[in-house]
Design an enzyme around this catalytic site. Sequence first.
Site, mmCIF file in Angstrom:
data_model
loop_
_atom_site.group_PDB
_atom_site.id
_atom_site.type_symbol
_atom_site.label_atom_id
_atom_site.label_comp_id
_atom_site.label_asym_id
_atom_site.label_seq_id
_atom_site.Cartn_x
_atom_site.Cartn_y
_atom_site.Cartn_z
ATOM 1 N N ASP A 1 -16.968 -92.194 27.838
ATOM 2 C CA ASP A 1 -16.108 -92.778 28.154
ATOM 3 C C ASP A 1 -17.098 -93.036 29.485
ATOM 4 O OD1 ASP A 1 -14.017 -94.470 29.081
ATOM 5 O OD2 ASP A 1 -13.998 -93.783 30.471
ATOM 6 N N GLU B 1 -20.305 -95.297 24.828
ATOM 7 C CA GLU B 1 -19.264 -96.061 25.273
ATOM 8 C C GLU B 1 -20.019 -96.522 25.952
ATOM 9 O OE1 GLU B 1 -15.247 -98.168 27.485
ATOM 10 O OE2 GLU B 1 -16.225 -96.409 28.243
ATOM 11 N N HIS C 1 -8.768 -99.338 21.937
ATOM 12 C CA HIS C 1 -7.405 -99.536 22.296
ATOM 13 C C HIS C 1 -7.933 -100.604 23.585
ATOM 14 C CE1 HIS C 1 -10.559 -96.501 24.268
ATOM 15 N NE2 HIS C 1 -9.597 -96.658 24.856
ATOM 16 N N ASP C 2 -8.952 -101.269 23.813
ATOM 17 C CA ASP C 2 -9.374 -101.806 24.996
ATOM 18 C C ASP C 2 -9.059 -103.481 25.248
ATOM 19 O OD1 ASP C 2 -9.521 -99.225 26.930
ATOM 20 O OD2 ASP C 2 -12.013 -99.145 26.623
#
Length: 531
Positions: free
Chosen positions: A207, A262, A324-325
């Site tokens: 992340d 990410e 999911h963002d």
Amino acid sequence: MGDPKRSEERWWEDAIVYQIYPRSFADGNGDGVGDLAGIRGHLDHLAWLGVDTIWLSPIFTSPMADFGYDVADYCAIDPVFGTMADFDALLDDVHARDMRLLLDWVPNHTSSEHPWFRDAISGRDAAHRDFYIWRDPAPGGGPPNNWEDAFLQKPAWTFDAASGQYYLHLFLPGQPDLNWANPAVESAMHDTLRFWLDRGVDGFRADVIYAIGKDPALADDPPEFVGLPHCAVQHEPATHPLLRRIRTLLDTYPQRPMMIGEVVALDVDVMVPYFGDDDELHLNFNFAPTYMPWDATFWHDAIIAAEHAHRRVDAWPTWVLSNHDIPRHRTRYAQWPNPEVDTTGSEERARAAAVMLFGLRGTPFLYQGEEIGLEDADIPAERVVDPGGRDGCRAPIPWTAAPGHGWVDPWLPLPQHAGIRNVASTIEDPSSIVHLYRRLIDLRHDEVVLRDGACDVFDTPDGVVGFRRTLKGHRSVTVLVSMNDVPTVVEGVEGTVLVDSLDATADATGFDGRLGPRQAVIVEASPVGAG
Ligand code: GLC
């Protein structure tokens, strides 16, 4: 399976990865929040679909200010998801199906409830004070610099009155940034990787990994970046040695763990340095397409840019449409070019996008539910829970047509049309999008050219994306994706249709160059005289 798989050494280049957002995948204990038992109970769906690698969004102990991306204990399972025994059982089940499991490692920040931060905030002399980034107020008062946080459009600094200093948080105040310039932080975070690697996981999605190295001077963002979250603009040299040492750690494990970063950069050339010299991240998300409209000119250019950038550094690409963002791609494409227009073509666009995703060179990443054509849920104001406004794409997966669709009082409302757009009903209908996904995955497994072949974009009529996949000694295939809402003829491509986006059941029919509105095909043939 037809052609032999590439060497196990770089298994991620052959992988088809499926992202699970655990709160919303499946609920094993009926408390309205998805959990590990729910995932275990639905592995058959993933095996049937043909995906081989699962990425779980965070499952660690968390106060859930950012639904798990605020970690209070990196080495424990949050009780809402189950126990460590549930995790071990899940990992065993995944491996028993010859699948792999990736965890979501959150290295840029902890939760403010993490014991390190609880200690750090206890005073300037605390043992863990330097685990985080503290600064005195600016001369004259106020935050130490002009950085903005990611969600609230506020300063990325929170004042701790007791010690008279600010701490840095690129995300929520409950997500203080770790100070990776402190070797004790690096070592403690390496231990968290070892903990899961020793248990047998196959890798990590990392992340916000590009943000872990900070500018030592914490200089102001330049005026052109003011108003943007700092995390959208920071790329510091300090991150690269940290990544190399993470890679060295990963490489000591026999399961050949993979880490995908990410790296939030809309320009693929800004992202590729995070591969290093094949000594930093194994894979990186190419996010540019997730911000692009359903428009062939953009896609044409983005595929060329991604091919070029990855070839330049000799790295392997990835492709992703949803996560999911961001709003789901079906929802995004329905709104292009004009949210007021009729959206009945959205399913066809989603189908065409799937053909493109699996036709491209690079590891495809799927987001749970896209295989059944889900759109974002409508979230009434009183049900909003995410400070970042991302609830719509995180709605629970409808499993059955029955009332509740597999959920009792879910934490978010279900997506619309769950009565027909659910896993069981789509599987019962051989013409549905889930069968198209399955067929595409099957084809990708069978055709080495789709995994390994070169990818060359060629010139096509307006509104159509076309690329050719070629590999010495193997049959070539051509992928055509029409983003037009009217029929289009593509001259010079003829052959046998291997997959037709509009007809998941079609058997090898001939292709004569005519594409219907929003239709995509994979054709076994090289275009004659094109490009
Ligand atoms: C990443 C995650 C996002 C999270 C943020 C902070 O962007 O994907 O969900 O809110 O990091 O951890």
